[in-house]
Design a protein around this motif. Structure first.
Motif, PDB file in Angstrom:
ATOM      1  N   TYR A 115       1.458   7.999 -14.645  1.00  0.00           N
ATOM      2  CA  TYR A 115       2.021   7.657 -13.278  1.00  0.00           C
ATOM      3  C   TYR A 115       0.718   8.296 -12.349  1.00  0.00           C
ATOM      4  N   VAL A 116       1.161   7.607 -11.068  1.00  0.00           N
ATOM      5  CA  VAL A 116       0.711   7.470 -10.030  1.00  0.00           C
ATOM      6  C   VAL A 116       1.541   8.269  -9.109  1.00  0.00           C
ATOM      7  N   GLU A 117       0.227   9.694  -8.818  1.00  0.00           N
ATOM      8  CA  GLU A 117       1.018  10.566  -7.563  1.00  0.00           C
ATOM      9  C   GLU A 117       0.282   9.876  -6.004  1.00  0.00           C
ATOM     10  N   VAL A 118       0.447   9.984  -4.879  1.00  0.00           N
ATOM     11  CA  VAL A 118      -0.539  10.202  -3.779  1.00  0.00           C
ATOM     12  C   VAL A 118       0.291  11.154  -3.634  1.00  0.00           C
ATOM     13  N   VAL A 119      -0.260  12.005  -2.958  1.00  0.00           N
ATOM     14  CA  VAL A 119      -0.029  13.338  -1.492  1.00  0.00           C
ATOM     15  C   VAL A 119      -0.659  12.781   0.228  1.00  0.00           C
ATOM     16  N   PHE A 120      -0.400  13.072   0.780  1.00  0.00           N
ATOM     17  CA  PHE A 120      -0.525  12.940   2.015  1.00  0.00           C
ATOM     18  C   PHE A 120      -0.001  13.579   2.980  1.00  0.00           C
ATOM     19  N   GLU A 121      -0.164  13.607   4.170  1.00  0.00           N
ATOM     20  CA  GLU A 121       0.334  14.528   5.349  1.00  0.00           C
ATOM     21  C   GLU A 121       0.545  13.739   6.321  1.00  0.00           C
ATOM     22  N   ILE A 122       1.830  13.649   6.931  1.00  0.00           N
ATOM     23  CA  ILE A 122       2.272  13.763   8.422  1.00  0.00           C
ATOM     24  C   ILE A 122       2.349  14.300   9.325  1.00  0.00           C
ATOM     25  N   VAL A 123       1.056  13.878  10.672  1.00  0.00           N
ATOM     26  CA  VAL A 123       1.098  14.642  11.175  1.00  0.00           C
ATOM     27  C   VAL A 123       2.173  14.453  12.250  1.00  0.00           C
ATOM     28  N   ASP A 124       1.995  12.843  12.879  1.00  0.00           N
ATOM     29  CA  ASP A 124       2.696  11.754  13.969  1.00  0.00           C
ATOM     30  C   ASP A 124       3.595  10.901  13.260  1.00  0.00           C
ATOM     31  N   PRO A 125       5.151  11.321  13.633  1.00  0.00           N
ATOM     32  CA  PRO A 125       6.140  11.117  12.732  1.00  0.00           C
ATOM     33  C   PRO A 125       6.391   9.830  13.174  1.00  0.00           C
ATOM     34  N   TYR A 126       5.971   9.877  14.605  1.00  0.00           N
ATOM     35  CA  TYR A 126       6.491   8.477  15.648  1.00  0.00           C
ATOM     36  C   TYR A 126       5.127   7.646  15.203  1.00  0.00           C
ATOM     37  N   GLN A 127       4.196   7.236  13.664  1.00  0.00           N
ATOM     38  CA  GLN A 127       3.381   6.436  13.897  1.00  0.00           C
ATOM     39  C   GLN A 127       4.251   5.370  12.915  1.00  0.00           C
ATOM     40  N   HIS A 128       3.606   4.184  12.560  1.00  0.00           N
ATOM     41  CA  HIS A 128       4.116   3.703  10.645  1.00  0.00           C
ATOM     42  C   HIS A 128       3.290   3.913   9.333  1.00  0.00           C
ATOM     43  N   TYR A 129       3.593   4.779   8.881  1.00  0.00           N
ATOM     44  CA  TYR A 129       2.996   4.381   7.606  1.00  0.00           C
ATOM     45  C   TYR A 129       3.292   4.218   6.661  1.00  0.00           C
ATOM     46  N   HIS A 130       1.623   3.100   6.357  1.00  0.00           N
ATOM     47  CA  HIS A 130       1.240   2.508   5.560  1.00  0.00           C
ATOM     48  C   HIS A 130       0.943   2.840   4.091  1.00  0.00           C
ATOM     49  N   VAL A 131       1.536   3.114   2.652  1.00  0.00           N
ATOM     50  CA  VAL A 131       0.649   3.481   1.578  1.00  0.00           C
ATOM     51  C   VAL A 131       1.094   2.142   0.524  1.00  0.00           C
ATOM     52  N   PRO A 132       0.126   1.369   0.690  1.00  0.00           N
ATOM     53  CA  PRO A 132      -0.315   0.780  -0.316  1.00  0.00           C
ATOM     54  C   PRO A 132      -0.720   0.921  -1.471  1.00  0.00           C
ATOM     55  N   LEU A 133      -0.751   0.526  -3.029  1.00  0.00           N
ATOM     56  CA  LEU A 133      -0.911   1.251  -4.442  1.00  0.00           C
ATOM     57  C   LEU A 133      -1.365  -0.054  -4.746  1.00  0.00           C
ATOM     58  N   LEU A 134      -3.082  -0.664  -5.850  1.00  0.00           N
ATOM     59  CA  LEU A 134      -3.248  -1.888  -6.145  1.00  0.00           C
ATOM     60  C   LEU A 134      -3.211  -0.773  -7.668  1.00  0.00           C
ATOM     61  N   LEU A 135      -3.250  -1.835  -8.514  1.00  0.00           N
ATOM     62  CA  LEU A 135      -2.820  -1.142  -9.796  1.00  0.00           C
ATOM     63  C   LEU A 135      -3.226  -2.222 -10.391  1.00  0.00           C
ATOM     64  N   SER A 136      -3.696  -1.748 -11.925  1.00  0.00           N
ATOM     65  CA  SER A 136      -4.495  -2.686 -13.090  1.00  0.00           C
ATOM     66  C   SER A 136      -3.790  -1.152 -14.415  1.00  0.00           C
ATOM     67  N   PRO A 137      -3.820  -1.622 -15.604  1.00  0.00           N
ATOM     68  CA  PRO A 137      -3.016  -1.054 -16.501  1.00  0.00           C
ATOM     69  C   PRO A 137      -4.277   0.578 -16.533  1.00  0.00           C
ATOM     70  N   PHE A 138      -5.837  -0.048 -16.543  1.00  0.00           N
ATOM     71  CA  PHE A 138      -6.646   1.352 -16.467  1.00  0.00           C
ATOM     72  C   PHE A 138      -7.362   1.872 -14.958  1.00  0.00           C
ATOM     73  N   GLY A 139      -6.965   1.387 -13.870  1.00  0.00           N
ATOM     74  CA  GLY A 139      -7.455   2.495 -12.911  1.00  0.00           C
ATOM     75  C   GLY A 139      -6.090   1.754 -11.754  1.00  0.00           C
ATOM     76  N   TYR A 140      -6.739   2.282 -10.686  1.00  0.00           N
ATOM     77  CA  TYR A 140      -5.323   2.091  -9.394  1.00  0.00           C
ATOM     78  C   TYR A 140      -6.454   2.221  -8.323  1.00  0.00           C
ATOM     79  N   THR A 141      -6.277   2.257  -7.144  1.00  0.00           N
ATOM     80  CA  THR A 141      -6.916   2.601  -5.522  1.00  0.00           C
ATOM     81  C   THR A 141      -6.073   2.092  -5.076  1.00  0.00           C
TER      82      THR A 141
END
Length: 146
Positions: A115-141
């Motif tokens: 699994y991959v877990e991405v933890v992030f903090e939202i300070v201004d919830p009025y903005q739009h936030y996009h969290v993309p994941l580039l995935l392969s069997p042996f890595g991610y970004t």
């Protein structure tokens, strides 16, 4: 144009108007998109769970329990639309849990990261936030997208 209006209202202290504008514009204020870089295609039917940390506003908080907010699977474009509403989106620490083992099992692929877990903090919830994941069997970004 809606985002500009929302930001202008927020900067001018008209947060109620900003919240209404974001809600009326439709869609989730938080989005994600998963691409399988080993195939060059969207990651279809990948299970994703969104959590928020209880007590996340306290900077001295070392822990805090994670509360499940939403869950679903990516669509044919590798996206999970309508993850949450603007009213649910508050300043806090969030976690996106991508079940990569379940995704790779569909193609009998053994990956290194179950699994991959991405933890992030939202300070201004009025903005739009996009969290993309580039995935392969042996890595991610991941990164904060637009």
């Amino acid at each position: 144009m809606e985002r500009i209006k929302v930001l202008r209202n927020h900067l001018n202290g008209k947060e109620d108007a900003s919240r209404a504008a974001m809600t009326s514009s439709g869609g989730s204020p938080l989005t994600t998109h998963v691409l399988d870089t080993s195939t060059g295609t969207p990651a279809v039917d990948l299970p994703i769970t969104l959590y928020v940390r209880d007590g996340a506003g306290r900077k001295d908080d070392d822990g805090g329990a994670w509360k499940r907010l939403a869950a679903g699977n990516t669509n044919s474009d590798g996206k999970l639309p309508d993850m949450l509403t603007q009213d649910q989106f508050l300043p806090a620490i969030y976690k996106l849990h991508f079940n990569t083992a379940a995704y790779f099992a569909q193609s009998n692929t053994k990956g290194f990261f179950p699994y991959v877990e991405v933890v992030f903090e939202i300070v201004d919830p009025y903005q739009h936030y996009h969290v993309p994941l580039l995935l392969s069997p042996f890595g991610y970004t991941t990164y904060r997208g637009s």
